[in-house]
Enzyme design. Structure first.
Site, PDB file in Angstrom:
ATOM      1  N   LYS A 113      46.853  54.903  70.828  1.00  0.00           N
ATOM      2  CA  LYS A 113      46.794  55.533  69.506  1.00  0.00           C
ATOM      3  C   LYS A 113      47.530  56.864  69.481  1.00  0.00           C
ATOM      4  O   LYS A 113      47.636  57.502  68.438  1.00  0.00           O
ATOM      5  CB  LYS A 113      45.331  55.757  69.110  1.00  0.00           C
ATOM      6  CG  LYS A 113      44.532  54.455  69.137  1.00  0.00           C
ATOM      7  CD  LYS A 113      43.425  54.434  68.113  1.00  0.00           C
ATOM      8  CE  LYS A 113      42.848  53.059  67.936  1.00  0.00           C
ATOM      9  NZ  LYS A 113      41.841  52.662  68.914  1.00  0.00           N
ATOM     10  N   LYS A 192      45.972  39.734  72.522  1.00  0.00           N
ATOM     11  CA  LYS A 192      44.550  39.833  72.867  1.00  0.00           C
ATOM     12  C   LYS A 192      43.705  39.874  71.595  1.00  0.00           C
ATOM     13  O   LYS A 192      44.045  40.610  70.661  1.00  0.00           O
ATOM     14  CB  LYS A 192      44.301  41.107  73.684  1.00  0.00           C
ATOM     15  CG  LYS A 192      42.883  41.186  74.225  1.00  0.00           C
ATOM     16  CD  LYS A 192      42.496  42.577  74.671  1.00  0.00           C
ATOM     17  CE  LYS A 192      42.123  43.440  73.515  1.00  0.00           C
ATOM     18  NZ  LYS A 192      41.317  44.622  73.807  1.00  0.00           N
ATOM     19  N   LYS A 195      39.646  43.542  67.195  1.00  0.00           N
ATOM     20  CA  LYS A 195      39.399  43.867  65.790  1.00  0.00           C
ATOM     21  C   LYS A 195      40.583  44.645  65.216  1.00  0.00           C
ATOM     22  O   LYS A 195      41.017  44.386  64.098  1.00  0.00           O
ATOM     23  CB  LYS A 195      38.104  44.684  65.703  1.00  0.00           C
ATOM     24  CG  LYS A 195      37.732  45.045  64.310  1.00  0.00           C
ATOM     25  CD  LYS A 195      36.247  44.963  64.075  1.00  0.00           C
ATOM     26  CE  LYS A 195      35.929  44.938  62.607  1.00  0.00           C
ATOM     27  NZ  LYS A 195      36.385  46.143  61.894  1.00  0.00           N
TER      28      LYS A 195
END
Ligand code: TYM
Length: 323
Positions: A113, A192, A195
């Protein structure tokens, strides 16, 4: 006797990757009388992403219902909510003070991130030390997780060793437990399942929603129905073999290789395997979500048991540091 510990964040209803990669393996270990187990909902970790109290609470119920619906016997395990054991945040602070800033900057959870630093809060940066505290606070020996958590486990061992070296034997060094077949469950787009990637399958969804997700979101190539296909490079087959029997998986692989069996057939078989294979979990999940007192009761009992061990270990740590 081994002490098992693992946690799942409350960022949404746990998906198939969470269930196969961590929840089911942990429940198997927890139901083995040779182990004692600490299983929890990591709702403090979720705060790095979710700032809405109602949503956090709802997700915590969904995560707890998943554990119970998947077969956890809450009277045999210590089953708790991370935020009910405030000792963990104190330990996380001590660990942060023992761990180099530069190493935390290498954590995937942060690095992934860090391209948009304006979206990164300090909690996300310190996340691995809260996770280390989760584990070290209970003298956990074995931690069943998916592949994406292995780096966090290395950091946990690292900070525990540094602490032990500086202050004398204090922490147990935990071992990571992964299963080759389920440590990396693919999502509908082949990456993968996660969410944040929007590629999840929720086993508790109703059959109509599941059908839509499987038919519309799982990627396939354009090989015509009658042509032979390579099962191993297809997402549908790779998911099917995780939710079906060995025999059924072999049958599908042979049919794909032979040709005359299309992706539509394979998707239909996958849908049936998920709808039927998790029917009892689905109905138990819905029952628990409609009647949350059972969850509240289990978590309250578990948290009280967890705090007994947590305060004991924390006293040991405080006195080692010199407080
Ligand atoms: P979380 O909530 O992202 O995921 C929970 C568990 O599910 C596994 N998992 C997967 N396994 C296989 N394939 C996938 N696609 C997949 N996606 C997720 C994860 O590896 C994990 O085992 N930081 C942790 C939660 C945590 C924790 C802990 C875990 C907090 N403290 C202490 C163990 C011990 C997390 O975010 O997991």
């Amino acid at each position: 006797m081994a002490r098992i510990l693992t946690g799942v964040q409350s960022t949404g209803t746990p998906h198939l990757g969470n269930v196969l990669g961590a929840i089911k393996p942990a429940i198997e270990l927890a139901n083995d009388p040779a182990n004692d187990s600490y299983l929890f909902i990591a709702d403090l970790h979720s705060l790095t992403q979710i700032k809405d109290g109602n949503l956090l609470r709802n997700n915590t119920y969904a995560a707890a219902a998943t554990w119970i619906a998947c077969g956890l016997d809450t009277s045999r395990s210590v089953f708790y909510r991370q935020s009910d054991v405030p000792e963990v945040t104190e330990l996380a602070w001590y660990l942060q003070c023992m761990f180099p800033y530069s190493r935390l900057g290498l954590a995937h959870s942060f690095k992934d991130k860090s391209g948009r630093l304006e979206d990164v809060n300090a909690g996300l940066f310190g996340y691995p030390m809260l996770m280390a505290a989760d584990i070290l606070l209970y003298d956990a020996e074995k931690v069943p997780v998916g592949k994406d958590q292995m780096q966090h486990l290395e950091m946990t061992r690292d900070v525990a060793s540094r602490f032990n070296h500086k202050f004398g034997e204090t922490f147990v060094l935990p071992e990571v437990l992964t299963r080759e077949s389920t440590m990396y469950v693919p999502g509908t787009n082949g990456g993968k399942m996660s969410k944040s990637q929007g590629n999840t399958i929720n086993i508790f969804d109703d059959p109509k929603t599941l059908k839509k997700v499987i038919n519309k979101e799982i990627i396939t190539d354009a090989t015509p129905l009658e042509d032979p296909k390579n099962p191993n490079s297809s997402v549908v087959y790779n998911l099917f073999k995780l939710v079906s029997s060995e025999n059924d998986a072999l049958e599908m692989a042979n049919a794909l290789r032979a040709g005359g069996y299309g992706w539509g057939h394979a998707k239909k078989a996958l849908l049936e395997a998920i709808v039927d294979g998790y029917a009892s979990e689905r109905s138990r999940f819905n029952e628990l979500m409609a009647n949350r007192e059972e969850i509240d009761f289990a978590l309250a009992q578990g948290s009280a048991r967890a705090r007994v061990v947590a305060s004991d270990v924390l006293s040991r740590v405080r006195s080692k540091i010199g407080y």
